[in-house]
Scaffold this active site. Sequence first.
Site, PDB file in Angstrom:
ATOM      1  N   CYS A 162      53.865  44.732  18.497  1.00 15.82           N
ATOM      2  CA  CYS A 162      53.860  44.296  17.093  1.00 15.82           C
ATOM      3  C   CYS A 162      55.176  44.680  16.401  1.00 15.82           C
ATOM      4  CB  CYS A 162      52.668  44.936  16.377  1.00 15.82           C
ATOM      5  SG  CYS A 162      52.690  44.816  14.589  1.00 15.82           S
ATOM      6  N   ALA A 164      56.230  44.245  13.308  1.00 14.28           N
ATOM      7  CA  ALA A 164      56.036  44.843  11.978  1.00 14.28           C
ATOM      8  C   ALA A 164      55.593  46.298  12.090  1.00 14.28           C
ATOM      9  CB  ALA A 164      55.006  44.035  11.190  1.00 14.28           C
ATOM     10  N   CYS A 165      54.839  46.610  13.138  1.00 16.13           N
ATOM     11  CA  CYS A 165      54.433  48.005  13.360  1.00 16.13           C
ATOM     12  C   CYS A 165      55.652  48.870  13.656  1.00 16.13           C
ATOM     13  CB  CYS A 165      53.448  48.102  14.518  1.00 16.13           C
ATOM     14  SG  CYS A 165      51.937  47.122  14.340  1.00 16.13           S
ATOM     15  N   ARG A 166      56.514  48.371  14.511  1.00 11.93           N
ATOM     16  CA  ARG A 166      57.677  49.155  14.932  1.00 11.93           C
ATOM     17  C   ARG A 166      58.591  49.502  13.758  1.00 11.93           C
ATOM     18  NH1 ARG A 166      57.516  45.476  19.454  1.00 11.93           N
ATOM     19  NH2 ARG A 166      59.250  44.254  18.611  1.00 11.93           N
TER      20      ARG A 166
END
Length: 264
Positions: A162, A164-166
Site C-alpha cells: 500500500c 499510501a501506508c508507506r
Amino acid sequence: MKFITMSFFIFLAITSHAYSQAKPPLEQARPWLGVAIDDHEKGVLVKQVLPDTPAEKYGIKNGDVITKIDNKVMSNAKTLMEEVGLKGVGVNVTVELLRDGKVLSKKLGLVARPDLQEVPNMRLKGKPAPAFKLSTAYGKTSGSLADHKGKVVLLQFWATWCPACRTTHDALSKAAKELGPQGLVVLAISDEDPKVISDYLSKDKLHFSALVDPKSVVTTEYFVPALPTMVIIDRQGYVQRVSVGGGQYFVDVLKEVVTLLNKK
C-alpha cells in the site's frame, strides 16, 4: 502529567504542510450493497454486513455467499464490485445467495455509498474498542489490546503493498519513539505473512510494532473500508476516531493523539 514537547508540535506543522492537498473533484454517487466481502469458492463471501445499509435492511447476513446479481454469476469480489458499480443509485437488484446450503433470493435497492470515513465511525466512535490478541511480527510490544489499558493506543491497518501506508511510516515511527514515554502505543496490523512484514519494517528500523491478523478477523471487527485506516483508542479503552487515508487525514490523527496524551 508532562505535556508533549514543542519539537513534536513543530514536526506536526511541517508534516501538515507537506501533506496539504487540493480538494478532489466531485464524483458521481457510487451505489453499494453495504457489505464487506471476500472471494469464496462458491461466489462472494459476506464477511460483514454494515449497519443502516440495504444489505442489513433486506436481511443479508454475515457468512452468506452471494452467487448472482440479476442472474449474472459473481465469481469473485472484484466481479461483484464491478457489477454493482455499473448499476445506479436507487436501482433495484436481485441478489441470489447461499445460506446454510440453501439458495435464497433478495431484491433490494442500491443506495449511495457514504464517505469512507463515515461507516467505521458510525459503528465504533464513542464505543469500547473491540478486544484482540494477535501475534507480533515486528517489535516487542504486546499484541493484546488488554495489555495496554491506561495508555493511548494508535492502530494502523496497512499492507506492505500500500503506497499510501508507506508514506505515513516515518511519521508514525517518530510518534512512537517520541510520544511512547508519554503513554502512546502504536500498533500496525496487517494480514500478510509475518516474514514479509518483518523484512519490510526491519529495513528502516521503524519504532512501532506490527501485528499479524491472518484471517482479517480484527480488520473486519474494526470495519476497515480501505488502507491505511487509523484508529485512536483513549486511555479508558474507547474509540475516539477512525480515519481512512493518509495525507491531511493522517496529520489530523497525530494532532488528536497529542491532545489525548495531554488530557488529564
